[in-house]
Scaffold this motif. Structure first.
Motif, PDB file in Angstrom:
ATOM      1  N   SER A 116      12.185  65.402  25.459  1.00 53.64           N
ATOM      2  CA  SER A 116      12.993  64.965  24.315  1.00 53.64           C
ATOM      3  C   SER A 116      13.397  63.498  24.408  1.00 53.64           C
ATOM      4  O   SER A 116      13.762  62.885  23.397  1.00 53.64           O
ATOM      5  CB  SER A 116      14.259  65.806  24.225  1.00 53.64           C
ATOM      6  OG  SER A 116      15.066  65.597  25.375  1.00 53.64           O
ATOM      7  N   GLY A 117      13.368  62.932  25.613  1.00 52.37           N
ATOM      8  CA  GLY A 117      13.917  61.595  25.828  1.00 52.37           C
ATOM      9  C   GLY A 117      15.356  61.624  26.299  1.00 52.37           C
ATOM     10  O   GLY A 117      15.889  60.590  26.712  1.00 52.37           O
ATOM     11  N   LEU A 118      16.004  62.783  26.261  1.00 50.31           N
ATOM     12  CA  LEU A 118      17.342  62.930  26.831  1.00 50.31           C
ATOM     13  C   LEU A 118      17.241  62.948  28.346  1.00 50.31           C
ATOM     14  O   LEU A 118      16.232  63.367  28.909  1.00 50.31           O
ATOM     15  CB  LEU A 118      17.983  64.230  26.341  1.00 50.31           C
ATOM     16  CG  LEU A 118      18.185  64.367  24.829  1.00 50.31           C
ATOM     17  CD1 LEU A 118      18.601  65.787  24.470  1.00 50.31           C
ATOM     18  CD2 LEU A 118      19.226  63.365  24.337  1.00 50.31           C
ATOM     19  N   MET A 119      18.302  62.496  29.014  1.00 53.77           N
ATOM     20  CA  MET A 119      18.275  62.476  30.473  1.00 53.77           C
ATOM     21  C   MET A 119      19.645  62.815  31.030  1.00 53.77           C
ATOM     22  O   MET A 119      20.587  63.097  30.277  1.00 53.77           O
ATOM     23  CB  MET A 119      17.789  61.117  30.974  1.00 53.77           C
ATOM     24  CG  MET A 119      18.714  59.952  30.688  1.00 53.77           C
ATOM     25  SD  MET A 119      17.983  58.349  31.146  1.00 53.77           S
ATOM     26  CE  MET A 119      17.291  58.647  32.761  1.00 53.77           C
ATOM     27  N   TYR A 120      19.753  62.825  32.345  1.00 49.95           N
ATOM     28  CA  TYR A 120      21.029  62.977  33.037  1.00 49.95           C
ATOM     29  C   TYR A 120      21.466  61.630  33.593  1.00 49.95           C
ATOM     30  O   TYR A 120      20.629  60.838  34.034  1.00 49.95           O
ATOM     31  CB  TYR A 120      20.905  63.925  34.234  1.00 49.95           C
ATOM     32  CG  TYR A 120      20.883  65.396  33.938  1.00 49.95           C
ATOM     33  CD1 TYR A 120      21.763  65.970  33.030  1.00 49.95           C
ATOM     34  CD2 TYR A 120      20.001  66.237  34.618  1.00 49.95           C
ATOM     35  CE1 TYR A 120      21.768  67.341  32.790  1.00 49.95           C
ATOM     36  CE2 TYR A 120      19.991  67.607  34.394  1.00 49.95           C
ATOM     37  CZ  TYR A 120      20.872  68.149  33.470  1.00 49.95           C
ATOM     38  OH  TYR A 120      20.866  69.494  33.250  1.00 49.95           O
ATOM     39  N   PRO A 125      18.881  51.525  33.086  1.00 44.86           N
ATOM     40  CA  PRO A 125      20.018  51.137  32.249  1.00 44.86           C
ATOM     41  C   PRO A 125      20.411  52.219  31.249  1.00 44.86           C
ATOM     42  O   PRO A 125      21.564  52.311  30.854  1.00 44.86           O
ATOM     43  CB  PRO A 125      19.516  49.880  31.527  1.00 44.86           C
ATOM     44  CG  PRO A 125      18.377  49.376  32.336  1.00 44.86           C
ATOM     45  CD  PRO A 125      17.773  50.559  33.013  1.00 44.86           C
ATOM     46  N   VAL A 126      19.437  53.025  30.842  1.00 46.99           N
ATOM     47  CA  VAL A 126      19.765  54.134  29.931  1.00 46.99           C
ATOM     48  C   VAL A 126      20.578  55.185  30.676  1.00 46.99           C
ATOM     49  O   VAL A 126      21.597  55.678  30.175  1.00 46.99           O
ATOM     50  CB  VAL A 126      18.478  54.758  29.357  1.00 46.99           C
ATOM     51  CG1 VAL A 126      18.821  55.947  28.468  1.00 46.99           C
ATOM     52  CG2 VAL A 126      17.685  53.719  28.555  1.00 46.99           C
ATOM     53  N   ALA A 127      20.152  55.518  31.896  1.00 46.83           N
ATOM     54  CA  ALA A 127      20.835  56.567  32.668  1.00 46.83           C
ATOM     55  C   ALA A 127      22.299  56.230  32.903  1.00 46.83           C
ATOM     56  O   ALA A 127      23.149  57.124  32.946  1.00 46.83           O
ATOM     57  CB  ALA A 127      20.120  56.788  33.997  1.00 46.83           C
ATOM     58  N   ARG A 128      22.603  54.943  33.033  1.00 47.39           N
ATOM     59  CA  ARG A 128      23.984  54.548  33.297  1.00 47.39           C
ATOM     60  C   ARG A 128      24.912  54.881  32.132  1.00 47.39           C
ATOM     61  O   ARG A 128      26.128  54.919  32.292  1.00 47.39           O
ATOM     62  CB  ARG A 128      24.047  53.061  33.641  1.00 47.39           C
ATOM     63  CG  ARG A 128      23.468  52.754  35.015  1.00 47.39           C
ATOM     64  CD  ARG A 128      23.891  51.383  35.507  1.00 47.39           C
ATOM     65  NE  ARG A 128      23.234  50.308  34.781  1.00 47.39           N
ATOM     66  CZ  ARG A 128      22.080  49.762  35.150  1.00 47.39           C
ATOM     67  NH1 ARG A 128      21.435  50.217  36.215  1.00 47.39           N
ATOM     68  NH2 ARG A 128      21.554  48.763  34.454  1.00 47.39           N
TER      69      ARG A 128
END
Length: 421
Positions: free
Chosen positions: A160-164, A173-176
């Motif tokens: 999906s592009g969602l992460m933890y 930088p997205v994960a942060r």
């Protein structure tokens, strides 16, 4: 030292009686093609680990051909109190919640109510407006529109592009910007979770990369919307109660709480404080990715149902073709496969509908066969099913640090080493 280990093994192995009936019919290991001395290595292994104070205790269940060949408890339930580990200890399942939430979704698929190619935004419109965060050389993020929508299929297979946030393998930088796995369930209800997550950037374009994250939590929210029930209520009525999973729950009762397995206060590897927050912090929604509890006997029945093609003891949960679809690799060549980044011993695995699936011989550091399906929990639980060997193995420990990955590998090595037919 050997005498001490033997004493611990003798004290720690607790058999089950009438009050704790075996979750499956029992059989002699030799009759199932499994060596008793080979299985005894599980006793010796956990005796050594407990004596070394690396893990408080464990419960291990092994079944072949639908019959139980090993079902034992070792060590302590609560290391602070010195409580012996009962066979019906209740474990925080963490990500072993995911396959159960996926089965809930697949029951709706079979009813014609939740197809894989449905758009996620049909259920929660905010997902249509999410942008993809593309890291730039200066550390900033460039936000790009989705090239294609997120489908329900993407939730099941983590594309999906969602992460933890907060994961060692997710330091972008997205994960942060993402919370850790259980934070949303502790802080707010289902709608608050959806509102929070849809304001974040996606880590990848949908349907392009396996990225472990909140996908199954979102799937659980979709199940709630379609069924008009809380996820736990839907699972209880359609999975847990039919299968006789007596202790499976998102919210342990006061009567269940004394059976919750607890970890050491400090990580044996690092010496740093550790905890399983969900043991003492209630959740505000039934998070399908991480928040369920159950006994090892409960989960063994769930695994056996899947191995049987969706049925156990006359109770059919899913059709065999649906289970086959669930346990087949869904990461095609156009999708980047990062499964082994999450589970280092899962080389040679793809991913199905919420379970990792072994696709080839070799490559993995643990024995097994193509078709094996599996997933594990961050607090120290594991399960795997090998259809070729008609094998189901479920393990519970309260080991939330990196040591849990060591136990996953060692148990699988020992079990396969004990198989002589």
């Amino acid at each position: 030292m050997n005498k001490t280990i033997a004493m611990i093994a003798a004290a720690a192995i607790i058999t089950f009686g009438a009050a704790n009936a075996a979750p499956l019919p029992e059989t002699n290991p030799d009759d199932a093609g499994i060596s008793k001395p080979g299985l005894a290595r599980l006793d010796n292994f956990f005796a050594r680990e407990i004596a070394a104070k690396r893990v408080p205790g464990a419960v291990v269940a092994v079944a072949r051909d639908g019959r139980l060949v090993h079902y034992k408890a070792y060590g302590m339930l609560d290391p602070d109190k010195g409580t012996p580990m009962p066979i019906d200890a209740i474990f925080a399942l963490a990500s072993m919640t995911k396959p159960m939430a996926a089965v809930a979704g697949l029951t709706l698929l079979e009813q014609g109510r939740l197809p894989l190619q449905a758009k996620l935004s049909d259920y929660y419109p905010g997902f249509a407006d999410m942008k993809v965060g593309v890291p730039q050389p200066d550390g900033s993020l460039k936000l790009e529109p989705q090239a294609s929508p997120i489908f329900i299929h993407d939730l099941y297979r983590h594309t999906s592009g969602l992460m933890y946030g907060g994961r060692p393998d997710s330091s972008s930088p997205v994960a942060r910007q993402y919370p850790d796995g259980i934070a949303p369930a502790i802080e707010g209800d289902t709608q608050a979770f959806i509102d929070r997550i849809t304001k974040l950037p996606l880590a990848h374009q949908p349907s392009t990369v396996f990225e472990y994250g909140f996908s199954i939590d979102v799937l659980g929210a979709v199940v709630e919307k379609v069924s008009e029930q809380k996820l736990g209520d839907y699972l209880a009525a359609n999975v847990w109660q039919p299968l006789g999973m007596k202790d499976a729950t998102f919210h342990p009762s006061e009567a269940q709480r004394p059976r919750l397995a607890r970890p050491f206060a400090n990580d044996p590897l690092t010496g740093k404080p550790q905890a399983i927050k969900l043991l003492d912090t209630p959740t505000k929604f039934d998070c399908g990715g991480a928040c369920a509890f159950a006994t090892i006997g409960d989960y063994l029945r769930f695994g056996q149902m899947l191995l049987n093609g969706g049925e156990l003891d006359g109770q059919r949960i899913l059709g065999p073709k649906t289970v086959h679809h669930m346990t087949t690799n869904h990461l095609g060549p156009e999708i980047k496969n990062n499964v082994a980044n999450v589970e280092p011993h899962r080389g040679g695995f793809g991913f199905g509908l919420s379970v990792a699936v072994r696709t080839s011989e070799g490559l993995s550091s643990v024995p097994g066969n193509p078709g094996e399906f599996t997933w594990n929990g961050a607090y120290g639980t594991q399960f795997f099913c090998d259809p070729k060997e008609r094998l189901v193995v479920v393990v519970g420990t309260a080991a939330p640090g990196e040591l849990r990955k060591y136990y996953r590998e060692q148990v699988q090595d020992i079990v396969y080493g004990a198989m002589v037919k």
